[in-house]
Design a protein around this motif. Structure first.
Motif, PDB file in Angstrom:
ATOM      1  N   ALA A  68     -23.176  69.276  18.480  1.00 20.65           N
ATOM      2  CA  ALA A  68     -23.118  68.699  17.130  1.00 20.65           C
ATOM      3  C   ALA A  68     -23.796  69.616  16.115  1.00 20.65           C
ATOM      4  N   LEU A  69     -24.966  70.170  16.474  1.00 18.76           N
ATOM      5  CA  LEU A  69     -25.677  71.084  15.565  1.00 18.76           C
ATOM      6  C   LEU A  69     -24.868  72.353  15.341  1.00 18.76           C
ATOM      7  N   LEU A  70     -24.222  72.845  16.387  1.00 14.33           N
ATOM      8  CA  LEU A  70     -23.420  74.065  16.265  1.00 14.33           C
ATOM      9  C   LEU A  70     -22.211  73.833  15.371  1.00 14.33           C
ATOM     10  N   ARG A  71     -21.603  72.661  15.476  1.00 17.23           N
ATOM     11  CA  ARG A  71     -20.387  72.377  14.721  1.00 17.23           C
ATOM     12  C   ARG A  71     -20.678  72.013  13.267  1.00 17.23           C
ATOM     13  N   TYR A  72     -21.725  71.214  13.039  1.00 19.03           N
ATOM     14  CA  TYR A  72     -21.943  70.658  11.710  1.00 19.03           C
ATOM     15  C   TYR A  72     -23.117  71.286  10.957  1.00 19.03           C
ATOM     16  N   GLY A  73     -24.043  71.949  11.664  1.00 19.48           N
ATOM     17  CA  GLY A  73     -25.158  72.598  10.987  1.00 19.48           C
ATOM     18  C   GLY A  73     -25.959  71.624  10.133  1.00 19.48           C
ATOM     19  N   ARG A  74     -26.097  71.939   8.859  1.00 12.41           N
ATOM     20  CA  ARG A  74     -26.870  71.086   7.948  1.00 12.41           C
ATOM     21  C   ARG A  74     -26.191  69.743   7.688  1.00 12.41           C
ATOM     22  N   GLY A  75     -24.919  69.647   8.020  1.00 13.98           N
ATOM     23  CA  GLY A  75     -24.204  68.386   7.807  1.00 13.98           C
ATOM     24  C   GLY A  75     -24.240  67.457   8.999  1.00 13.98           C
ATOM     25  N   THR A  76     -25.127  67.727   9.973  1.00 11.05           N
ATOM     26  CA  THR A  76     -25.174  66.924  11.190  1.00 11.05           C
ATOM     27  C   THR A  76     -25.528  65.467  10.898  1.00 11.05           C
ATOM     28  N   LEU A  77     -26.546  65.250  10.068  1.00 12.82           N
ATOM     29  CA  LEU A  77     -26.934  63.869   9.747  1.00 12.82           C
ATOM     30  C   LEU A  77     -25.805  63.123   9.055  1.00 12.82           C
ATOM     31  N   ALA A  78     -25.089  63.814   8.172  1.00 12.99           N
ATOM     32  CA  ALA A  78     -23.953  63.180   7.495  1.00 12.99           C
ATOM     33  C   ALA A  78     -22.863  62.808   8.502  1.00 12.99           C
ATOM     34  N   ALA A  79     -22.682  63.654   9.527  1.00 10.45           N
ATOM     35  CA  ALA A  79     -21.680  63.366  10.560  1.00 10.45           C
ATOM     36  C   ALA A  79     -22.043  62.101  11.322  1.00 10.45           C
ATOM     37  N   TYR A  80     -23.338  61.897  11.554  1.00  9.17           N
ATOM     38  CA  TYR A  80     -23.780  60.681  12.243  1.00  9.17           C
ATOM     39  C   TYR A  80     -23.587  59.454  11.349  1.00  9.17           C
ATOM     40  N   ARG A  81     -23.881  59.594  10.065  1.00 15.99           N
ATOM     41  CA  ARG A  81     -23.730  58.452   9.155  1.00 15.99           C
ATOM     42  C   ARG A  81     -22.276  58.010   9.059  1.00 15.99           C
ATOM     43  N   ARG A  82     -21.353  58.954   9.094  1.00 15.92           N
ATOM     44  CA  ARG A  82     -19.927  58.607   8.992  1.00 15.92           C
ATOM     45  C   ARG A  82     -19.473  57.731  10.159  1.00 15.92           C
ATOM     46  N   CYS A  83     -20.110  57.872  11.303  1.00 13.58           N
ATOM     47  CA  CYS A  83     -19.697  57.105  12.487  1.00 13.58           C
ATOM     48  C   CYS A  83     -20.006  55.618  12.345  1.00 13.58           C
ATOM     49  N   GLY A  84     -21.114  55.284  11.685  1.00 12.95           N
ATOM     50  CA  GLY A  84     -21.460  53.893  11.424  1.00 12.95           C
ATOM     51  C   GLY A  84     -21.621  53.062  12.686  1.00 12.95           C
ATOM     52  N   TRP A  85     -21.375  51.759  12.541  1.00  7.75           N
ATOM     53  CA  TRP A  85     -21.516  50.834  13.659  1.00  7.75           C
ATOM     54  C   TRP A  85     -20.476  51.081  14.742  1.00  7.75           C
ATOM     55  N   THR A  86     -19.313  51.593  14.335  1.00 10.55           N
ATOM     56  CA  THR A  86     -18.293  51.909  15.333  1.00 10.55           C
ATOM     57  C   THR A  86     -18.804  52.975  16.289  1.00 10.55           C
ATOM     58  N   GLY A  87     -19.515  53.953  15.744  1.00  7.51           N
ATOM     59  CA  GLY A  87     -20.074  55.015  16.571  1.00  7.51           C
ATOM     60  C   GLY A  87     -21.091  54.493  17.575  1.00  7.51           C
ATOM     61  N   ILE A  88     -21.892  53.511  17.152  1.00  6.31           N
ATOM     62  CA  ILE A  88     -22.867  52.910  18.074  1.00  6.31           C
ATOM     63  C   ILE A  88     -22.141  52.201  19.216  1.00  6.31           C
ATOM     64  N   ALA A  89     -21.069  51.487  18.870  1.00  4.96           N
ATOM     65  CA  ALA A  89     -20.283  50.805  19.900  1.00  4.96           C
ATOM     66  C   ALA A  89     -19.656  51.815  20.859  1.00  4.96           C
ATOM     67  N   VAL A  90     -19.165  52.935  20.321  1.00  5.04           N
ATOM     68  CA  VAL A  90     -18.578  53.991  21.154  1.00  5.04           C
ATOM     69  C   VAL A  90     -19.622  54.537  22.126  1.00  5.04           C
ATOM     70  N   ALA A  91     -20.846  54.775  21.625  1.00  9.76           N
ATOM     71  CA  ALA A  91     -21.910  55.305  22.477  1.00  9.76           C
ATOM     72  C   ALA A  91     -22.255  54.334  23.604  1.00  9.76           C
ATOM     73  N   LEU A  92     -22.342  53.042  23.284  1.00 10.16           N
ATOM     74  CA  LEU A  92     -22.668  52.043  24.303  1.00 10.16           C
ATOM     75  C   LEU A  92     -21.550  51.915  25.332  1.00 10.16           C
ATOM     76  N   LEU A  93     -20.305  51.946  24.856  1.00 10.48           N
ATOM     77  CA  LEU A  93     -19.174  51.871  25.772  1.00 10.48           C
ATOM     78  C   LEU A  93     -19.151  53.070  26.711  1.00 10.48           C
ATOM     79  N   PHE A  94     -19.431  54.256  26.154  1.00  7.91           N
ATOM     80  CA  PHE A  94     -19.395  55.444  27.007  1.00  7.91           C
ATOM     81  C   PHE A  94     -20.563  55.447  27.996  1.00  7.91           C
ATOM     82  N   SER A  95     -21.652  54.769  27.652  1.00  9.58           N
ATOM     83  CA  SER A  95     -22.749  54.608  28.608  1.00  9.58           C
ATOM     84  C   SER A  95     -22.271  53.832  29.831  1.00  9.58           C
ATOM     85  N   LEU A  96     -21.484  52.775  29.588  1.00  7.11           N
ATOM     86  CA  LEU A  96     -20.930  51.996  30.700  1.00  7.11           C
ATOM     87  C   LEU A  96     -19.914  52.821  31.493  1.00  7.11           C
ATOM     88  N   THR A  97     -19.124  53.628  30.776  1.00  6.65           N
ATOM     89  CA  THR A  97     -18.167  54.504  31.461  1.00  6.65           C
ATOM     90  C   THR A  97     -18.890  55.479  32.368  1.00  6.65           C
TER      91      THR A  97
END
Length: 313
Positions: A57-86
């Motif tokens: 993520a740091l390599l791809r987005y650099g200074r925009g990494t935090l913005a990339a995380y914000r764009r994911c929102g609650w959907t991103g949190i759900a994706v992370a939890l689902l992939f934990s189960l996977t």
């Protein structure tokens, strides 16, 4: 301009997803080669893959990494939890049953994704995609037929959990078109590593793995998993979730062949036929859709030329 940007939207999706599936092909094999207890392999996989996802993520987005995380929102949190189960389902499935069982069950994710996309996203899949899914499922069943009786119900249940959550994950990603959810996989690593780490510490005399085991774990969890899964997680940005799942069958076939080769298992003739059936179906479908894409592009170019001529006149 990079070569990737010159490809069509669909071609980029095919390249990213197929590349991720091929990179992930040794996953099941290396889990068995590492030969570590449940909590320990999950802990290393969680923390090391989380570090790998963060570096990407740091390599791809650099200074925009935090913005990339914000764009994911609650959907991103759900994706992370689902992939934990996977992750837990896939790793524990390989701990309790043969790789063929896990891979065969994981292959059911395209059908689950297709149904979920039809229900949630109202996506209509062409008949060729449904036909390819059916044929590929038949091929996967042939590959793992000799393993079907050897798996425990516990291992098969974990594998089914992995397939189900993976299908939901890919479908959920398509509800946020254009948003890259792969940076959120860092949190998947933290969740899995922390919970597994607690079980590992609670066990008797926790210790570092042997040097050869640690080398396998680092290769798998710090390099292969972050690189392969990042590509796979980007697939739904370009392709319907069912087609992403269909390309995952490349991992199933190649992973099974690697297990046969490295572990010196003798494949049954029916299993070899099944592998050829899957790879042949995926290749034929890809070539056919490539021809359709070229024809459509040629038709659009012809219409554009006709309109330009009429405007000139």
């Amino acid at each position: 301009m990079s070569h990737l940007s010159t490809l069509s939207h669909r071609q980029q999706g095919l390249l990213l997803t197929a590349g991720g599936a091929i990179i992930m092909a040794p996953d099941a094999l290396l889990i068995k080669v590492a030969d570590l207890p449940d909590a320990e392999i999950l802990m290393w996989r969680g923390f090391l893959s989380g570090l790998g996802f963060l570096l990407i993520a740091l390599l791809r987005y650099g200074r925009g990494t935090l913005a990339a995380y914000r764009r994911c929102g609650w959907t991103g949190i759900a994706v992370a939890l689902l992939f934990s189960l996977t992750t837990c389902g896939f790793v524990l499935g390989n701990q309790y049953t043969k790789a063929g069982n896990v891979l065969m069950i994981l292959a059911s994710s395209p059908l689950m994704a297709a149904v979920l996309s039809w229900i949630i996203l109202k996506e209509r899949l062409p008949r060729r995609t449904w036909s390819a899914i059916v044929v590929c499922m038949l091929g996967i069943a042939m590959i793992a037929l000799d393993d079907a009786g050897a798996g425990s119900w516990l291992g098969n249940s974990f594998a089914l959990m992995a397939a189900t959550t993976l299908a939901i994950n890919f479908t959920l990603c398509r509800t946020r078109p254009g948003v890259d959810m792969s940076p959120m996989l860092v949190f998947n690593g933290i969740v899995v590593g922390s919970i597994a780490g607690l079980f590992w510490l609670a066990g008797s005399e926790p210790a570092l793995p042997a040097t050869n085991q640690l080398a396998v774990v680092i290769l798998l969890c710090l390099i292969i998993v972050p690189c392969g899964v990042t590509l796979l997680q980007r697939g739904p940005l370009y392709l319907p979730s069912a087609e992403v799942g269909l390309l995952l069958l490349l991992e199933v076939v190649i992973g099974t062949l690697l297990a046969w080769w490295i572990l010196a298992e003798q494949p049954a003739p029916m299993a070899m036929v099944g592998g050829v059936l899957v790879l042949g179906t995926l290749s034929a479908k890809g070539l056919y859709e490539r021809r359709l894409e070229l024809r459509q592009r040629a038709g659009l170019d012809a219409i554009s030329v006709t309109v330009d001529r009429s405007n000139t006149l």
